[in-house]
Each structure stands twice: as structure tokens, then as C-alpha cells.
Design a protein around this motif. Structure first.
Motif, PDB file in Angstrom:
ATOM      1  N   GLY A  55       6.969  -5.468  -7.472  1.00 56.58           N
ATOM      2  CA  GLY A  55       7.990  -6.506  -7.373  1.00 56.58           C
ATOM      3  C   GLY A  55       7.956  -7.301  -6.086  1.00 56.58           C
ATOM      4  N   SER A  56       7.053  -6.964  -5.178  1.00 57.95           N
ATOM      5  CA  SER A  56       7.021  -7.639  -3.876  1.00 57.95           C
ATOM      6  C   SER A  56       6.528  -9.074  -4.007  1.00 57.95           C
ATOM      7  CB  SER A  56       6.124  -6.872  -2.900  1.00 57.95           C
ATOM      8  OG  SER A  56       4.767  -6.956  -3.301  1.00 57.95           O
ATOM      9  N   GLU A  57       6.980  -9.909  -3.084  1.00 62.21           N
ATOM     10  CA  GLU A  57       6.571 -11.310  -3.099  1.00 62.21           C
ATOM     11  C   GLU A  57       5.110 -11.471  -2.702  1.00 62.21           C
ATOM     12  OE1 GLU A  57       9.224 -14.244  -1.496  1.00 62.21           O
ATOM     13  OE2 GLU A  57      10.934 -12.898  -1.661  1.00 62.21           O
ATOM     14  N   VAL A  58       4.636 -10.652  -1.762  1.00 63.26           N
ATOM     15  CA  VAL A  58       3.231 -10.785  -1.368  1.00 63.26           C
ATOM     16  C   VAL A  58       2.312 -10.378  -2.517  1.00 63.26           C
ATOM     17  CG1 VAL A  58       3.559 -10.585   1.120  1.00 63.26           C
ATOM     18  CG2 VAL A  58       3.332  -8.501  -0.250  1.00 63.26           C
ATOM     19  N   ILE A 112       2.177  10.971  -3.440  1.00 64.48           N
ATOM     20  CA  ILE A 112       3.389  10.171  -3.633  1.00 64.48           C
ATOM     21  C   ILE A 112       3.866   9.614  -2.288  1.00 64.48           C
ATOM     22  CG2 ILE A 112       5.828  10.291  -4.314  1.00 64.48           C
ATOM     23  CD1 ILE A 112       4.897  12.359  -6.459  1.00 64.48           C
ATOM     24  N   GLU A 113       3.779  10.405  -1.227  1.00 63.09           N
ATOM     25  CA  GLU A 113       4.152   9.910   0.100  1.00 63.09           C
ATOM     26  C   GLU A 113       3.255   8.754   0.524  1.00 63.09           C
ATOM     27  OE1 GLU A 113       3.891  13.484   2.350  1.00 63.09           O
ATOM     28  OE2 GLU A 113       5.946  14.131   1.866  1.00 63.09           O
ATOM     29  N   ALA A 114       1.980   8.800   0.147  1.00 60.95           N
ATOM     30  CA  ALA A 114       1.080   7.686   0.458  1.00 60.95           C
ATOM     31  C   ALA A 114       1.504   6.430  -0.295  1.00 60.95           C
ATOM     32  CB  ALA A 114      -0.354   8.064   0.111  1.00 60.95           C
ATOM     33  N   LEU A 115       1.950   6.587  -1.547  1.00 57.28           N
ATOM     34  CA  LEU A 115       2.472   5.440  -2.293  1.00 57.28           C
ATOM     35  C   LEU A 115       3.707   4.867  -1.606  1.00 57.28           C
ATOM     36  CD1 LEU A 115       2.192   6.575  -6.027  1.00 57.28           C
ATOM     37  CD2 LEU A 115       1.137   4.542  -5.025  1.00 57.28           C
ATOM     38  N   GLU A 116       4.574   5.745  -1.108  1.00 54.48           N
ATOM     39  CA  GLU A 116       5.776   5.283  -0.411  1.00 54.48           C
ATOM     40  C   GLU A 116       5.407   4.534   0.862  1.00 54.48           C
ATOM     41  OE1 GLU A 116       9.107   8.557  -1.789  1.00 54.48           O
ATOM     42  OE2 GLU A 116       7.758   9.090  -0.168  1.00 54.48           O
ATOM     43  N   GLU A 117       4.373   4.996   1.561  1.00 54.67           N
ATOM     44  CA  GLU A 117       3.928   4.300   2.765  1.00 54.67           C
ATOM     45  C   GLU A 117       3.356   2.935   2.404  1.00 54.67           C
ATOM     46  OE1 GLU A 117       3.048   3.473   6.763  1.00 54.67           O
ATOM     47  OE2 GLU A 117       4.421   4.883   5.785  1.00 54.67           O
ATOM     48  N   TYR A 118       2.594   2.866   1.318  1.00 53.59           N
ATOM     49  CA  TYR A 118       2.063   1.594   0.841  1.00 53.59           C
ATOM     50  C   TYR A 118       3.218   0.633   0.534  1.00 53.59           C
ATOM     51  CZ  TYR A 118      -0.591  -1.576  -2.256  1.00 53.59           C
ATOM     52  OH  TYR A 118      -1.165  -2.672  -2.861  1.00 53.59           O
ATOM     53  N   ALA A 119       4.258   1.142  -0.136  1.00 50.30           N
ATOM     54  CA  ALA A 119       5.409   0.299  -0.456  1.00 50.30           C
ATOM     55  C   ALA A 119       6.123  -0.163   0.807  1.00 50.30           C
ATOM     56  CB  ALA A 119       6.377   1.071  -1.363  1.00 50.30           C
ATOM     57  N   ARG A 158       4.799  -0.600   3.835  1.00 45.74           N
ATOM     58  CA  ARG A 158       3.980  -1.624   4.492  1.00 45.74           C
ATOM     59  C   ARG A 158       4.066  -2.952   3.741  1.00 45.74           C
ATOM     60  NH1 ARG A 158       0.008   0.651   7.914  1.00 45.74           N
ATOM     61  NH2 ARG A 158       0.980   2.409   8.975  1.00 45.74           N
ATOM     62  N   THR A 159       4.092  -2.864   2.417  1.00 43.28           N
ATOM     63  CA  THR A 159       4.223  -4.074   1.609  1.00 43.28           C
ATOM     64  C   THR A 159       5.569  -4.747   1.863  1.00 43.28           C
ATOM     65  OG1 THR A 159       2.791  -3.133  -0.109  1.00 43.28           O
ATOM     66  CG2 THR A 159       4.201  -4.968  -0.750  1.00 43.28           C
ATOM     67  N   ALA A 160       6.627  -3.951   2.008  1.00 43.53           N
ATOM     68  CA  ALA A 160       7.950  -4.503   2.294  1.00 43.53           C
ATOM     69  C   ALA A 160       7.970  -5.203   3.648  1.00 43.53           C
ATOM     70  CB  ALA A 160       9.004  -3.397   2.251  1.00 43.53           C
ATOM     71  N   ALA A 161       7.267  -4.638   4.630  1.00 46.48           N
ATOM     72  CA  ALA A 161       7.202  -5.283   5.949  1.00 46.48           C
ATOM     73  C   ALA A 161       6.493  -6.625   5.857  1.00 46.48           C
ATOM     74  CB  ALA A 161       6.484  -4.360   6.929  1.00 46.48           C
ATOM     75  N   ALA A 212      -2.216   0.970   2.390  1.00 49.20           N
ATOM     76  CA  ALA A 212      -1.072   0.767   3.286  1.00 49.20           C
ATOM     77  C   ALA A 212      -1.530   0.122   4.581  1.00 49.20           C
ATOM     78  CB  ALA A 212      -0.389   2.108   3.569  1.00 49.20           C
ATOM     79  N   GLU A 213      -2.678   0.552   5.101  1.00 49.81           N
ATOM     80  CA  GLU A 213      -3.204  -0.060   6.319  1.00 49.81           C
ATOM     81  C   GLU A 213      -3.534  -1.528   6.080  1.00 49.81           C
ATOM     82  OE1 GLU A 213      -6.529   2.261   7.455  1.00 49.81           O
ATOM     83  OE2 GLU A 213      -5.344   4.056   7.938  1.00 49.81           O
ATOM     84  N   ASP A 214      -4.110  -1.844   4.924  1.00 44.06           N
ATOM     85  CA  ASP A 214      -4.428  -3.235   4.632  1.00 44.06           C
ATOM     86  C   ASP A 214      -3.170  -4.074   4.469  1.00 44.06           C
ATOM     87  OD1 ASP A 214      -7.148  -2.947   4.789  1.00 44.06           O
ATOM     88  OD2 ASP A 214      -7.387  -2.460   2.670  1.00 44.06           O
ATOM     89  N   ALA A 215      -2.124  -3.493   3.876  1.00 44.81           N
ATOM     90  CA  ALA A 215      -0.855  -4.223   3.761  1.00 44.81           C
ATOM     91  C   ALA A 215      -0.303  -4.535   5.143  1.00 44.81           C
ATOM     92  CB  ALA A 215       0.153  -3.405   2.942  1.00 44.81           C
ATOM     93  N   ALA A 216      -0.449  -3.579   6.076  1.00 46.42           N
ATOM     94  CA  ALA A 216      -0.011  -3.826   7.451  1.00 46.42           C
ATOM     95  C   ALA A 216      -0.838  -4.934   8.091  1.00 46.42           C
ATOM     96  CB  ALA A 216      -0.133  -2.538   8.273  1.00 46.42           C
TER      97      ALA A 216
END
Length: 255
Positions: free
Chosen positions: A91-94, A164-171, A173-176, A229-233
Motif C-alpha cells: 500500500g505504500s506510495e513509493v 517475519i521480523e525482516a518483513l517488518e523491517e522492510y515495511a 524502511r518503506t514507510a520512511a 530493507a536496506e535498498d528501501a533505506a
């Protein structure tokens, strides 16, 4: 983005086999509150005739969906966490703007959810088996022979929780990245010349390929999600650099 605060009454949405057609997936979601558990025996033909559309759907697609009644309370919480993280990314805009489309989130994340849901149902079944074993009249020595089973279950739960924690971190970073993207779109940051930054981001497309591929190796999946997650950052940082460049250049003429 930890959702460990979710109560034991957590109610995950139906998880569906991503190989099903779009129409079949929609039908399962629309009927998820009345579908029989996917772990139950498939409804018989007579049940399908008298039980309405949901019974016929469950009979036809048995084994291709998992509802909230299938996992045990611990697994429900983990499934909710995974679904929340996946929903946040999709659902993220990016993501909608194509900044994350070096890998097709719309395909790989539903596959990730399905694999996680299937594993959680297996964990639930095995926990019940271990409870029955503890309560059996076997001697302590006999029970001790099944310690490797308990250890295997513990290690699998830990690995899946890490995934699952890695998915949460990805989310997260995406939110940031989303926050920066929204501020720029609202005009609170001057619109920069984005050509160089877009070229930089598009040049990373190849690095996204194959990430989050469906795999039974939870450790590998966790590593891949961590890279996402690193790439999203990095996308967030690139957007910030573009905004800073626009600030130094001043407003675009005619804007």
C-alpha cells in the motif's frame, strides 16, 4: 514495525494460494468468515450441494486457502504480523509509484505470505502433537527420545519469526521512504530535477531481481528481505538527496 502487541485474539485474514486466479482469490476473501478451516477434511459432495456457495467453494479449493481458524493462537499473531507488514509495503506510495518495482512486490509478497501461512499451520499441528506427547503415559525416558522433534520445531519457529521480523523491517524502511516522498509531493520541499536520481534508482533494478523469491529456506528469505530493507533505506536517502539538491538550486522557474 513490530506488532508483538497483538493480543491472543488476533484475527488474520484469509491467506490464499497465489497460483489461484484473481476471481478465485476474490471469492475466498469475500467468503472468508464462513469458509470451513482449510485443515479440515474437504466438504463432501452432499455438503457442497446443501451448504451454499461457501461450501462448494471450499470443496473445490480445499488446500488452497488458510483461514483464521487454522493456526493456533501463537501462529495467528505471527501471521497477522506478516500480513500487516506485507500490506504496508503493497500500500505504500513509493511502491505504487514504481520506486520498488525492480522486483514485483505484487507477485512475490503474496507468495511469501502463503508460504509463511502454510508453515505456521504446520507449526500449530506439531505443537499440538508435542502437547499430546507430554500428556501421554509414556515414561520420561521414552519421551526424551522425541527431544529432537521439539528442537526442530523450536528452530523452525525461530527462523520463521526472523523472516517475519525482516518483513517488518522492510515495511518500516518503506514507510520512511514514503514519508519523504509524500512531503515532496505536497510541495513542502522544492521540486528538484529528478533525472539523475531516477537514473540512479532505475540502475538498481537488477539488484532487486530474485529477491524475496519463494523458498523454503527461511534463513535465506530473511537475508533477502533484509537486503530489500536496506535498498528501501537507500531509496529514502536518494529522495532526500534529490530534495536537498532542489533546495540548493532554488525554486523551479514558473513553478
Amino acid at each position: 514495525m513490530s506488532l508483538s502487541h497483538l493480543p491472543d485474539s488476533a484475527h488474520p485474514r484469509v491467506a490464499v494460494d497465489p497460483e489461484l486466479s484473481g476471481g478465485e482469490q476474490r471469492a475466498l476473501r469475500e467468503n472468508q468468515d464462513v469458509l470451513p478451516p482449510g485443515t479440515s477434511p474437504p466438504p463432501g459432495r452432499l455438503h457442497g450441494l446443501v451448504g451454499g456457495g461457501a461450501a462448494r467453494l471450499a470443496r473445490r479449493l480445499h488446500g488452497r486457502y488458510i483461514v483464521a481458524a487454522d493456526p493456533d493462537p501463537d501462529a495467528k499473531i505471527l501471521l497477522c504480523r506478516a500480513q500487516e507488514a506485507i500490506g504496508a509495503v503493497l500500500g505504500s506510495e513509493v511502491n505504487k509509484a514504481g520506486l520498488l518495482d525492480g522486483m514485483d512486490n505484487a507477485l512475490t509478497l503474496p507468495a511469501e505470505e502463503w508460504e509463511i501461512a502454510q508453515t505456521l499451520v504446520a507449526h500449530s499441528r506439531m505443537r499440538e502433537e508435542q502437547r499430546a506427547l507430554r500428556e501421554s503415559d509414556l515414561t520420561p525416558l521414552q519421551k526424551s527420545r522425541f527431544a529432537p522433534q521439539r528442537d526442530a520445531l523450536r528452530r523452525s519457529v525461530a527462523a520463521l519469526t526472523g523472516r517475519i521480523e525482516a518483513l517488518e523491517e522492510y515495511a518500516a524502511r518503506t514507510a520512511a521512504a514514503d514519508a519523504v516522498y509524500r512531503r515532496r509531493r505536497r510541495g513542502t520541499l522544492p521540486p528538484p530535477d529528478r533525472a539523475a536520481e531516477m537514473a540512479e534508482l532505475q540502475g538498481r533494478n537488477e539488484a532487486y531481481e530474485e529477491l524475496l523469491a519463494r523458498t523454503a529456506a527461511h534463513e535465506l528469505a530473511t537475508e533477502r528481505i533484509g537486503e530489500l530493507a536496506e535498498d528501501a533505506a537507500e531509496i529514502e536517502a536518494a529522495l532526500r538527496r534529490a530534495a536537498d539538491a532542489g533546495t540548493r538550486l532554488g525554486p523551479v522557474p514558473g513553478a
